[in-house]
Design a protein around this motif. Structure first.
Motif, mmCIF file in Angstrom:
data_model
loop_
_atom_site.group_PDB
_atom_site.id
_atom_site.type_symbol
_atom_site.label_atom_id
_atom_site.label_comp_id
_atom_site.label_asym_id
_atom_site.label_seq_id
_atom_site.Cartn_x
_atom_site.Cartn_y
_atom_site.Cartn_z
ATOM 1 N N LEU A 68 14.850 34.701 -57.637
ATOM 2 C CA LEU A 68 15.771 33.729 -58.266
ATOM 3 C C LEU A 68 15.157 33.057 -59.480
ATOM 4 C CD1 LEU A 68 18.339 31.940 -58.005
ATOM 5 C CD2 LEU A 68 16.987 30.402 -56.583
ATOM 6 N N PRO A 69 13.695 32.772 -59.489
ATOM 7 C CA PRO A 69 13.248 32.088 -60.654
ATOM 8 C C PRO A 69 13.478 33.037 -61.877
ATOM 9 C CG PRO A 69 11.813 31.897 -58.878
ATOM 10 C CD PRO A 69 12.837 32.707 -58.419
ATOM 11 N N GLU A 122 15.612 35.299 -62.209
ATOM 12 C CA GLU A 122 17.245 35.147 -62.831
ATOM 13 C C GLU A 122 17.640 33.929 -63.377
ATOM 14 O OE1 GLU A 122 19.533 36.044 -59.047
ATOM 15 O OE2 GLU A 122 19.663 37.969 -59.718
ATOM 16 N N ALA A 123 17.119 32.377 -62.749
ATOM 17 C CA ALA A 123 17.364 31.436 -63.538
ATOM 18 C C ALA A 123 16.987 31.360 -64.911
ATOM 19 C CB ALA A 123 16.664 30.220 -62.583
ATOM 20 N N LEU A 163 23.475 28.344 -66.627
ATOM 21 C CA LEU A 163 22.885 27.816 -65.133
ATOM 22 C C LEU A 163 23.600 27.772 -63.993
ATOM 23 C CD1 LEU A 163 19.718 25.541 -66.363
ATOM 24 C CD2 LEU A 163 19.354 27.942 -65.286
ATOM 25 N N LEU A 205 24.341 30.597 -61.006
ATOM 26 C CA LEU A 205 23.913 30.397 -59.627
ATOM 27 C C LEU A 205 25.086 30.682 -58.735
ATOM 28 C CD1 LEU A 205 21.510 27.432 -60.112
ATOM 29 C CD2 LEU A 205 20.956 29.722 -59.454
ATOM 30 N N PHE A 232 19.507 33.164 -66.852
ATOM 31 C CA PHE A 232 20.722 32.511 -66.859
ATOM 32 C C PHE A 232 20.644 31.405 -67.755
ATOM 33 C CE2 PHE A 232 21.264 33.114 -62.122
ATOM 34 C CZ PHE A 232 21.757 34.246 -62.133
ATOM 35 N N THR A 278 27.950 36.454 -65.793
ATOM 36 C CA THR A 278 27.358 34.891 -66.138
ATOM 37 C C THR A 278 27.694 34.861 -67.570
ATOM 38 O OG1 THR A 278 25.837 35.126 -64.445
ATOM 39 C CG2 THR A 278 25.160 33.720 -66.258
ATOM 40 N N ARG A 287 25.637 34.383 -58.563
ATOM 41 C CA ARG A 287 24.556 34.917 -57.645
ATOM 42 C C ARG A 287 24.855 34.793 -56.359
ATOM 43 N NH1 ARG A 287 19.924 34.230 -55.043
ATOM 44 N NH2 ARG A 287 18.149 35.845 -55.565
#
Length: 95
Positions: A3-4, A6-7, A45, A49, A10, A67, A52
């Motif tokens: 996740l970090p 991907e963030a 963002l 999220l 994003f 996204t 995802r």
């Protein structure tokens, strides 16, 4: 993909969407540039999220593409083509 990471992707998509909107159609975004870039960042963002978690076992490439599309759509909400046409500041393309 974690996740970090991907963030960060994003956020990069959102910043890129805001900057591209200002570069390609600056007359459609008469408000402060920070508002457009900030909206792109938040849209990237938030939509990233949501997508995802909606596609929990989805392919990361599909998540990033969706996204990018949704960030572009959310960033375009700020566009004001009516003001650009009224002031005559829009560019005419020759072709």
């Amino acid at each position: 993909m974690p996740l970090p990471l991907e963030a960060v992707l994003f956020a990069a998509i959102g910043l890129l969407a805001g900057l591209v909107a200002l570069k390609v159609l600056p007359e459609y975004y008469p408000m402060a540039r920070g508002l457009t870039v900030g909206t792109g960042l938040c849209a990237g963002l938030l939509s990233g999220l949501v997508i995802r978690f909606t596609l929990a076992d989805g392919d990361p490439v599909v998540v990033l593409l969706l996204t990018a599309v949704s960030t572009g759509l959310l960033t375009s909400v700020l566009a004001r083509p009516d003001l650009a046409a009224r002031h005559g500041s829009h560019r005419r393309r020759r072709g």
